[in-house]
Design a protein around this motif. Sequence first.
Motif, PDB file in Angstrom:
ATOM      1  N   GLN A   1       0.921  -1.021   0.058  1.00 25.63           N
ATOM      2  CA  GLN A   1       0.074  -0.153   0.013  1.00 25.63           C
ATOM      3  C   GLN A   1       0.509   1.387  -0.104  1.00 25.63           C
ATOM      4  N   VAL A   2       2.103   1.695   0.705  1.00 26.67           N
ATOM      5  CA  VAL A   2       2.616   2.624   0.831  1.00 26.67           C
ATOM      6  C   VAL A   2       3.595   2.744   0.118  1.00 26.67           C
ATOM      7  N   TRP A   3       4.373   1.876  -0.751  1.00 25.82           N
ATOM      8  CA  TRP A   3       4.569   1.476  -1.925  1.00 25.82           C
ATOM      9  C   TRP A   3       3.767   2.765  -3.221  1.00 25.82           C
ATOM     10  N   ARG A   4       2.613   2.016  -3.557  1.00 28.91           N
ATOM     11  CA  ARG A   4       1.454   2.388  -4.115  1.00 28.91           C
ATOM     12  C   ARG A   4       1.243   3.740  -4.056  1.00 28.91           C
ATOM     13  N   ARG A   5       1.203   4.368  -2.990  1.00 27.20           N
ATOM     14  CA  ARG A   5       0.188   5.631  -2.134  1.00 27.20           C
ATOM     15  C   ARG A   5       1.580   7.062  -2.364  1.00 27.20           C
ATOM     16  N   LEU A   6       2.775   6.293  -2.282  1.00 26.19           N
ATOM     17  CA  LEU A   6       3.642   7.094  -1.670  1.00 26.19           C
ATOM     18  C   LEU A   6       4.468   6.715  -3.496  1.00 26.19           C
ATOM     19  N   ARG A   7       4.262   6.047  -4.328  1.00 21.55           N
ATOM     20  CA  ARG A   7       4.756   6.263  -5.486  1.00 21.55           C
ATOM     21  C   ARG A   7       6.336   6.256  -5.277  1.00 21.55           C
ATOM     22  N   MET A   8       6.613   4.660  -4.782  1.00 21.84           N
ATOM     23  CA  MET A   8       7.621   5.040  -3.802  1.00 21.84           C
ATOM     24  C   MET A   8       9.138   4.032  -5.309  1.00 21.84           C
ATOM     25  N   ASP A   9       9.918   4.344  -4.812  1.00 22.70           N
ATOM     26  CA  ASP A   9      11.720   3.596  -5.691  1.00 22.70           C
ATOM     27  C   ASP A   9      12.327   3.448  -5.220  1.00 22.70           C
ATOM     28  N   MET A  10      13.340   2.811  -5.765  1.00 20.39           N
ATOM     29  CA  MET A  10      14.731   2.960  -5.033  1.00 20.39           C
ATOM     30  C   MET A  10      15.870   3.032  -5.815  1.00 20.39           C
ATOM     31  N   THR A  11      16.802   3.309  -5.736  1.00 19.47           N
ATOM     32  CA  THR A  11      17.864   4.028  -6.644  1.00 19.47           C
ATOM     33  C   THR A  11      19.284   2.951  -5.558  1.00 19.47           C
ATOM     34  N   GLY A  12      20.087   2.440  -6.449  1.00 19.87           N
ATOM     35  CA  GLY A  12      21.439   1.637  -5.542  1.00 19.87           C
ATOM     36  C   GLY A  12      20.701   0.289  -5.480  1.00 19.87           C
ATOM     37  N   TRP A  13      19.452  -0.744  -5.956  1.00 24.18           N
ATOM     38  CA  TRP A  13      18.637  -1.253  -5.622  1.00 24.18           C
ATOM     39  C   TRP A  13      20.132  -2.221  -6.030  1.00 24.18           C
ATOM     40  N   PRO A  14      20.495  -3.834  -5.149  1.00 20.59           N
ATOM     41  CA  PRO A  14      21.808  -4.765  -5.474  1.00 20.59           C
ATOM     42  C   PRO A  14      21.110  -6.268  -6.431  1.00 20.59           C
ATOM     43  N   GLY A  15      20.300  -5.747  -6.656  1.00 20.58           N
ATOM     44  CA  GLY A  15      19.715  -6.710  -7.849  1.00 20.58           C
ATOM     45  C   GLY A  15      19.255  -8.350  -6.931  1.00 20.58           C
ATOM     46  N   LEU A  16      18.642  -9.084  -7.887  1.00 19.52           N
ATOM     47  CA  LEU A  16      17.675 -10.447  -7.654  1.00 19.52           C
ATOM     48  C   LEU A  16      18.410 -11.156  -6.413  1.00 19.52           C
ATOM     49  N   VAL A  17      19.886 -11.072  -7.356  1.00 11.90           N
ATOM     50  CA  VAL A  17      21.173 -12.162  -6.654  1.00 11.90           C
ATOM     51  C   VAL A  17      21.412 -11.854  -5.254  1.00 11.90           C
ATOM     52  N   PRO A  18      21.909 -10.925  -4.965  1.00 13.44           N
ATOM     53  CA  PRO A  18      21.953 -10.771  -3.749  1.00 13.44           C
ATOM     54  C   PRO A  18      21.288 -10.687  -2.975  1.00 13.44           C
ATOM     55  N   SER A  19      20.378  -9.889  -2.866  1.00  9.51           N
ATOM     56  CA  SER A  19      18.977  -9.336  -1.745  1.00  9.51           C
ATOM     57  C   SER A  19      18.019 -11.007  -2.223  1.00  9.51           C
ATOM     58  N   ALA A  20      17.767 -12.307  -2.699  1.00 13.89           N
ATOM     59  CA  ALA A  20      17.285 -13.226  -2.869  1.00 13.89           C
ATOM     60  C   ALA A  20      18.071 -13.996  -1.737  1.00 13.89           C
ATOM     61  N   LEU A  21      19.483 -13.749  -1.756  1.00 13.15           N
ATOM     62  CA  LEU A  21      20.536 -14.574  -1.794  1.00 13.15           C
ATOM     63  C   LEU A  21      20.524 -14.373   0.322  1.00 13.15           C
ATOM     64  N   LEU A  22      20.373 -13.102   0.353  1.00 12.81           N
ATOM     65  CA  LEU A  22      20.518 -12.661   1.843  1.00 12.81           C
ATOM     66  C   LEU A  22      19.259 -12.660   2.602  1.00 12.81           C
ATOM     67  N   GLY A  23      17.951 -12.474   1.797  1.00 12.58           N
ATOM     68  CA  GLY A  23      16.646 -12.736   2.354  1.00 12.58           C
ATOM     69  C   GLY A  23      16.225 -14.205   2.841  1.00 12.58           C
ATOM     70  N   GLY A  24      17.080 -15.027   1.656  1.00  5.69           N
ATOM     71  CA  GLY A  24      16.770 -16.728   2.091  1.00  5.69           C
ATOM     72  C   GLY A  24      17.752 -17.082   3.478  1.00  5.69           C
ATOM     73  N   ALA A  25      19.124 -16.004   4.092  1.00  4.84           N
ATOM     74  CA  ALA A  25      19.544 -16.441   4.836  1.00  4.84           C
ATOM     75  C   ALA A  25      19.541 -15.659   6.027  1.00  4.84           C
ATOM     76  N   ILE A  26      18.546 -14.429   5.900  1.00  5.39           N
ATOM     77  CA  ILE A  26      17.577 -14.440   7.062  1.00  5.39           C
ATOM     78  C   ILE A  26      16.457 -15.060   7.432  1.00  5.39           C
ATOM     79  N   TYR A  27      15.492 -15.042   7.092  1.00  6.89           N
ATOM     80  CA  TYR A  27      14.467 -16.496   6.515  1.00  6.89           C
ATOM     81  C   TYR A  27      15.373 -17.982   7.200  1.00  6.89           C
ATOM     82  N   PHE A  28      15.675 -18.385   6.969  1.00  6.94           N
ATOM     83  CA  PHE A  28      16.176 -19.828   7.763  1.00  6.94           C
ATOM     84  C   PHE A  28      16.802 -19.948   8.556  1.00  6.94           C
ATOM     85  N   ASN A  29      17.659 -18.111   8.743  1.00 12.52           N
ATOM     86  CA  ASN A  29      18.275 -18.704  10.207  1.00 12.52           C
ATOM     87  C   ASN A  29      17.393 -18.190  11.682  1.00 12.52           C
TER      88      ASN A  29
END
Length: 261
Positions: free
Chosen positions: A120-148
């Motif tokens: 909701q907040v992404w859409r309402r505030l028309r959010m975007d990001m700069t410097g996003w690390p990309g799918l592989v680093p973010s997905a690996l980090l997210g997976g490691a956090i979840y499994f921890n």
Amino acid sequence: MKPIIQLLHFGYHQAMSCIFPVAIFGTLALSNVIVVPWIHRYDAILLTMLGVQYFMYRSGLESRDEIKVICMFHVIGLLLELYKVRMGSWSYPEPGYTKFLGVPLYSGFMYASVASFMCQVWRRLRMDMTGWPGLVPSALLGGAIYFNFFTHHFIPDFRWWLTAIVFIVFWKTWIIYRVRITTYRMPLTLAFIIVGFFIWLAENISTFFDAWKYPDQHQTWQLVSFSKISSWFLLVIISVIIVAQLKYVKASRTRNDSCSS
């Protein structure tokens, strides 16, 4: 005068983005003081949340794509709940027909409400990001956090190492958001901390109204440990990674369709 107007608009969009979280925590509070006849409390909460979710979709407050993200987070949260309850991290002591392995099915909505806020907040505030690390680093980090969250019961807890990696991976990432015609930005890691803190506050409200109980809360309610902020900080990162990546995929698909036509 302009800063006040901007703040009011920002507050309005934040409040509208919190409809689902407010609904679930309001239901937890009311169900603790109002007894619904012929139905267990946990079952009543689940039926209420299903009704709220249906209303959010039918009213247009949430899109079909956002519902998909919310359902994904519902499953992620429910799996974590099943494991944590089995390990004795917390418990749901009240009876209910919609409990599975000691976990009421409504509990997944508490995690889904975080995803709902993000969408909701992404859409309402028309959010975007700069410097996003990309799918592989973010997905690996997210997976490691979840499994921890699962593995720290058997091997050392790596949350502080993972937190350090978060700051390394996302140190160039900024959130861009817009209030009316003015554009603002904020470091993504700061947003993680802020949202994690407010979820910790909501967790204290939830345990106060007996949504669940930690082992030290069975005799009398106590403030949830401040260390839980770090857990929510990491969990928020998972939700942001999922939402942000799906938004980028959708945006890329839209651009490709426009170029094709």
